[in-house]
Structure formats: structure tokens, C-alpha cells
Design a protein around this motif. Sequence first.
Motif, PDB file in Angstrom:
ATOM      1  N   GLY A 143       1.107  -1.025   0.079  1.00 52.93           N
ATOM      2  CA  GLY A 143       0.518   0.170   0.108  1.00 52.93           C
ATOM      3  C   GLY A 143       0.169   0.803  -0.026  1.00 52.93           C
ATOM      4  N   PHE A 144       2.269   1.352  -0.470  1.00 47.70           N
ATOM      5  CA  PHE A 144       2.474   2.370  -0.037  1.00 47.70           C
ATOM      6  C   PHE A 144       2.671   3.548  -1.957  1.00 47.70           C
ATOM      7  CE2 PHE A 144       4.952   0.550   2.708  1.00 47.70           C
ATOM      8  CZ  PHE A 144       5.581   0.729   4.290  1.00 47.70           C
ATOM      9  N   ASP A 145       2.803   4.508  -1.924  1.00 45.35           N
ATOM     10  CA  ASP A 145       2.976   4.728  -2.829  1.00 45.35           C
ATOM     11  C   ASP A 145       4.299   5.507  -3.652  1.00 45.35           C
ATOM     12  OD1 ASP A 145      -0.071   5.784  -2.415  1.00 45.35           O
ATOM     13  OD2 ASP A 145       1.005   6.523  -0.139  1.00 45.35           O
ATOM     14  N   ALA A 146       5.081   5.420  -2.841  1.00 46.70           N
ATOM     15  CA  ALA A 146       6.097   5.972  -3.609  1.00 46.70           C
ATOM     16  C   ALA A 146       7.501   4.723  -3.199  1.00 46.70           C
ATOM     17  CB  ALA A 146       6.575   7.389  -3.152  1.00 46.70           C
ATOM     18  N   VAL A 147       8.383   4.892  -3.554  1.00 46.79           N
ATOM     19  CA  VAL A 147      10.133   4.527  -2.949  1.00 46.79           C
ATOM     20  C   VAL A 147      10.858   5.013  -3.135  1.00 46.79           C
ATOM     21  CG1 VAL A 147      10.119   3.426  -4.904  1.00 46.79           C
ATOM     22  CG2 VAL A 147      10.985   1.767  -2.874  1.00 46.79           C
ATOM     23  N   GLU A 148      11.931   4.899  -2.318  1.00 47.20           N
ATOM     24  CA  GLU A 148      12.834   5.948  -2.666  1.00 47.20           C
ATOM     25  C   GLU A 148      13.963   5.048  -2.336  1.00 47.20           C
ATOM     26  OE1 GLU A 148      15.351   6.946   0.821  1.00 47.20           O
ATOM     27  OE2 GLU A 148      13.874   7.317   2.295  1.00 47.20           O
ATOM     28  N   TYR A 149      15.213   4.806  -3.092  1.00 49.00           N
ATOM     29  CA  TYR A 149      16.235   3.853  -3.555  1.00 49.00           C
ATOM     30  C   TYR A 149      17.729   4.485  -2.778  1.00 49.00           C
ATOM     31  CZ  TYR A 149      13.406   0.921  -6.742  1.00 49.00           C
ATOM     32  OH  TYR A 149      12.437   0.189  -7.361  1.00 49.00           O
ATOM     33  N   ASP A 150      18.057   3.958  -1.759  1.00 58.23           N
ATOM     34  CA  ASP A 150      19.442   4.270  -1.457  1.00 58.23           C
ATOM     35  C   ASP A 150      20.514   3.404  -1.451  1.00 58.23           C
ATOM     36  OD1 ASP A 150      20.609   6.012   0.932  1.00 58.23           O
ATOM     37  OD2 ASP A 150      20.181   4.059   2.374  1.00 58.23           O
ATOM     38  N   ASN A 151      21.313   4.931  -2.772  1.00 55.40           N
ATOM     39  CA  ASN A 151      22.130   5.396  -1.970  1.00 55.40           C
ATOM     40  C   ASN A 151      22.218   6.048  -3.314  1.00 55.40           C
ATOM     41  OD1 ASN A 151      22.511   8.090  -1.066  1.00 55.40           O
ATOM     42  ND2 ASN A 151      22.843   7.566   0.588  1.00 55.40           N
ATOM     43  N   LEU A 152      22.019   6.851  -4.914  1.00 56.36           N
ATOM     44  CA  LEU A 152      22.198   6.859  -6.020  1.00 56.36           C
ATOM     45  C   LEU A 152      23.919   7.866  -5.458  1.00 56.36           C
ATOM     46  CD1 LEU A 152      21.534   7.135  -8.985  1.00 56.36           C
ATOM     47  CD2 LEU A 152      21.330   9.443  -8.432  1.00 56.36           C
ATOM     48  N   ASP A 153      24.571   8.824  -4.814  1.00 55.85           N
ATOM     49  CA  ASP A 153      25.732   8.800  -4.741  1.00 55.85           C
ATOM     50  C   ASP A 153      26.591   7.842  -3.932  1.00 55.85           C
ATOM     51  OD1 ASP A 153      25.065   8.428  -2.160  1.00 55.85           O
ATOM     52  OD2 ASP A 153      25.761  10.672  -1.454  1.00 55.85           O
ATOM     53  N   SER A 154      26.208   6.093  -3.885  1.00 54.95           N
ATOM     54  CA  SER A 154      27.118   5.209  -3.303  1.00 54.95           C
ATOM     55  C   SER A 154      28.434   5.504  -4.184  1.00 54.95           C
ATOM     56  CB  SER A 154      26.652   4.252  -3.167  1.00 54.95           C
ATOM     57  OG  SER A 154      25.184   4.142  -2.586  1.00 54.95           O
ATOM     58  N   ALA A 184       5.710   5.872  -7.265  1.00 53.72           N
ATOM     59  CA  ALA A 184       7.062   7.375  -8.068  1.00 53.72           C
ATOM     60  C   ALA A 184       8.203   6.543  -7.197  1.00 53.72           C
ATOM     61  CB  ALA A 184       6.043   8.861  -6.955  1.00 53.72           C
ATOM     62  N   ALA A 185       9.451   7.377  -7.864  1.00 51.63           N
ATOM     63  CA  ALA A 185      10.089   7.013  -7.644  1.00 51.63           C
ATOM     64  C   ALA A 185      11.016   7.838  -7.077  1.00 51.63           C
ATOM     65  CB  ALA A 185      11.328   6.064  -9.664  1.00 51.63           C
ATOM     66  N   GLY A 186      11.295   8.040  -6.064  1.00 54.49           N
ATOM     67  CA  GLY A 186      12.741   9.392  -5.424  1.00 54.49           C
ATOM     68  C   GLY A 186      13.760   9.142  -5.545  1.00 54.49           C
TER      69      GLY A 186
END
Length: 264
Positions: A143-154, A184-186
Motif C-alpha cells: 500500500g505504499f505510494d512511492a519508493v526511495e532507493y538508497d543511495n544514488l551517490d554510493s 513514484a520513484a525518489g
Amino acid sequence: MAGYVVALLVLALLAVIPTTVAPAQATASADPPPVTVPPTGTDVDYQLGGAADVPDHVGIVVRDRTEPPATDRYNVCYVNGFQTQPDQRRFWKRHWRLVLKDDGRPVEDEAWGEWLLDVRTKAKRTTLARIVGRWTRGCADDGFDAVEYDNLDSFTRSHGLLKRRQSLAFARLLVDAAHAAGLAAGQKNLAGYDGTRIGFDFAVAEECGRYRECAAYVEDYGDLVLAIEYRRTDFRWTCSHVGDRLAVVLRDRDLTPSGVHAWC
């Protein structure tokens, strides 16, 4: 007899018509569901260390993928897409070839005790995207609306082993997985890179006040930036400079449920 033959031909043509339109119908039903970006003009709470009560003024909640979403809020699912969770080392030892290594030892983000994932080849990126994609679909199912992917600067902490272009290629796969799931993607961190070019819908910026990076995120995402600070002096700076347009929260670094919570 001629009329009877004609009638049979007409019936035969009618029988095949549905098979000619079925593929188009199937394609339409396979379109990904629409995504909804985070609301503006509300506050955010960053609850990665465990679920906590949500104040009425908070409209956006970020929680780990292992936690349930908050009721009647816009929910962002935290997924560690570029590094490993410290408590999941047993899982990643079963996928050891996908962990980035230097002289046989895993490369670690020492600040968080997390191993970096090896996204150097297309084959490994595809396999990793399949794993992270399952987690992403789980967020949507919960039931989430979005996701954030940790961590683009890895890649900046990879001892030079990972290239920026490799991480961005992997990020594109993750964004596609999010959108396919209706989320949605963060973009998480890497100020100055316009992630909208590969499909990111909003940004999650850790300590943009501390490093004076908030304006860079605003330039790319406008008001669709969630800002998290861990030091009160940085929090005050962020509130005074962008608090009138961004959702800003002060948290303790361990993100404990009963720890520091403050808003502009």
C-alpha cells in the motif's frame, strides 16, 4: 446453395474478428498504473528506525519496506537499492558475486556499516534489479505510494571501483521497476544530478542544509524535495532558506521511533 455458402463465409469471418483485436486489448491492459507524486505544503517524517505515531500536520511518511505504511498518509517505501542493509548480510552472502569487493573484501560504507552492490556489468545490474524489483513490488502490494532507493551517490564511496555511468544505468532499471509497480520513484542524494532525466519523480535529500545543496535539488525538482537533517544547526539553516517551500524534518541519526522529531 449459393446463399448458404455466403452465409457460412460471413460466419467464418465473424469468428476470427475477436482474435485480431485481442492482442491490442492485452497491450492496453498491460500498461503500468499511473504514479502519484508526494503532496506539497505538508510536513514529512522519516521513520526508518521504526514506525512511530504520525502528527496531524505530517502528510508524508517514509518507512522501511519491512514496516507497514501509515494510515491516511502519503507513504514512501525505503529500499536500499545500491547498498546492503547491515542486518541482511546473510542474504547477501548467498549472492556474494553481487557484492562489490576490493582484493576479495567487500567495500563498505563505513558511516552506516553497509556493503556496496556491484553494478559494474549489465548482467549484474539486471540480476540486482530483479532482486530489488521484488522488494519494490512488495512495497506496492503493502500500500505504499512511492519508493526511495538508497543511495544514488554510493559510487562516490567505492574506492573508484564504480563509475557514475554504471550507477545511473542501474538507477534507470530501478525507476522502471517502481513505475511498473505504480510507485513514484525518489532520487536519494547526489545533489546536482537531475534525476528527472532517467525518470525520477521527486528527491530525498539527506543533510542538504549541512552541505549547502538544497538549491541544487530545488533546481531539478522544485517543491518535490524531502529534506532530512541530523544536526540542529543545519536544520535551522535549512528551515530559514527553504523551509517555506520544502518538507523538512530534523531526526536523530539512528532514526529511533522515540528520538528527535522537529519540523520548521
